[in-house]
Design an enzyme around this catalytic site. Sequence first.
Site, short mmCIF file in Angstrom:
data_model
loop_
_atom_site.label_atom_id
_atom_site.label_comp_id
_atom_site.label_asym_id
_atom_site.label_seq_id
_atom_site.Cartn_x
_atom_site.Cartn_y
_atom_site.Cartn_z
N SER A 136 -1.20 10.97 1.88
CA SER A 136 -0.67 9.65 1.39
C SER A 136 -1.84 9.76 0.43
O SER A 136 -2.96 9.71 -0.09
CB SER A 136 -1.18 9.22 1.99
OG SER A 136 -0.74 7.66 1.88
N GLY B 259 0.82 -1.04 -0.28
CA GLY B 259 0.10 -0.22 -0.09
C GLY B 259 0.83 1.06 0.38
O GLY B 259 1.57 1.55 -0.65
N SER B 260 -0.02 2.53 0.71
CA SER B 260 1.05 3.58 0.33
C SER B 260 2.35 3.53 1.32
O SER B 260 3.31 4.02 0.78
CB SER B 260 0.34 4.79 1.64
OG SER B 260 -1.23 4.73 0.19
N THR B 261 2.99 2.53 1.80
CA THR B 261 4.28 2.68 2.11
C THR B 261 5.41 2.38 0.98
O THR B 261 6.44 2.89 1.29
CB THR B 261 4.70 1.37 3.60
OG1 THR B 261 4.26 0.37 3.02
CG2 THR B 261 3.01 1.26 4.77
N LYS C 158 5.17 4.31 -1.72
CA LYS C 158 5.67 5.56 -1.68
C LYS C 158 6.46 6.28 -1.53
O LYS C 158 7.27 6.63 -2.01
CB LYS C 158 4.20 6.48 -1.39
CG LYS C 158 2.62 6.00 -1.26
CD LYS C 158 1.67 6.78 -1.48
CE LYS C 158 0.24 5.73 -2.18
NZ LYS C 158 -0.82 7.68 -1.38
#
Length: 485
Positions: A273, A215-217, A219
């Site tokens: 995020s 997921g957004s980690t 990024k």
Amino acid sequence: MTRHIRHAAFFCLLLLAALLVNAARVQVVRAPEYDANPANRRPAIARYQQPRGDILVGGRPVTGSRDTGEHLRFERTYADGPMWAPVTGFASQEYGTTLLEHAEDGLLSGADPMLAPLPLWNDVTGFPNPGGDVVTTLHAGAQRAAYEGLGRRKGAVAAIEPATGRILALVSTPSYDPGELSGNGQAALRTWRRLNDDPDRPMLNRAVRRTYPPGSTFKVVTAAAALDAGLVRDLDAPTRSPEPYTLPGTRTRLTDEEPGCADASLREAFERSCNTVFAKLGVDVGVTALAASAEGFGFNDDGLRIPFSVARSTFDTSVDRPQLALSAIGQYNTRATPLQMAMVAAAVAGGGQARTPYLVERTTRAGGGIVSAAGSRPARQVMRPSTAVRLKELMTGVVESGTGGNAAIRGATVGGKTGTAQHGVGNSGTPYAWFVSWAQGAGDLEPKVAVAVVVEGTAADHGDVSGNGLAAPVARAVMEAVLKG
């Protein structure tokens, strides 16, 4: 009469020679066959005739041996077995060994020739070597904080010392007591069947043997690639990103959970995020550069051992542009172990340098003499030092004024990134809550710990799953334990 005596003597010599040849054939040529025969219990009896060496954390053993008085005399015991099981694995008379018990089995059982004082010593004396000990890199306080922080939830934690690669915590829940598998009786059989039939798979080491969409980690990786490529030079400049963002070549529109992401700066997009900003950024970076950045952090490496094997974290290099947009926000085919995401956070904390994680500090003989030591691990530069400085700034902003406020520690500098990963057909599964972070104490010259936490939300959590709500408090507890020493 003399001739008959000579014939008899010669015949006796032939019989003696035949006996010696047969003994050599049995003991040398066919020895492996007899050793491997299931009916031969002598190797098993010899293996368990002495206590097994211990696995140590902070100078204290978390394992032991119990004298049963039976043919297979010594059984393995564990202190706080469920907490340490994702590290130790089990050593069973019936079901073999796993994890550290397996990777260091030769040393722990005494079979490793390095334990002998002299070559062929055991062949001469006929006695086995005492089992050696394995000294781990683990931090007992961090391990307990992670285990208690996850509690009854399904998930995993990995923590690393950025400057060295030493693994400080490795937790997976739900867990099990490996001591219940040590023997070979009906109790061990019942435990084995119960654990294998459990749909929650308590023997699965989720920290290193299961991959999740990050997921957004992820990024953090996308931002590193964009900064290294020079696509973003000013953290506060608008990124010219629309909201919603239409995936290239499709009519599919990607949206954000909260408003305010249209044309947001990289700083705002990271703190909020924003999927739209990072999806577009990933497409602008391109698959070649983004894949190179991901692989620098450790993705697509199927050879990592710590010393037991770690599942391969993946970044798909054959994606088209719309798939690349989803990959850049940690979805599509992008998958990572918690250990891998701890490595990402550690590389940022380490000034852009990544070190291979390891779990064994040294191995010793029963008397304390060193058999082997880990030594310093070479570092690889996975991003420019200036990129790491800006990423640390971005991650600090997430905790101080963004989506990761639950990770804040009074008197310490903490950087983090939240993530909520969708999965299942049509994203029907309960999302995974992620948090990756690092922490530096007020008196420390550099960050002391990097952490990754994933929590598998339950159906009851479906509408309330967030990295800040479920995972960040666990990460904070682990970081606090390490900063306290």
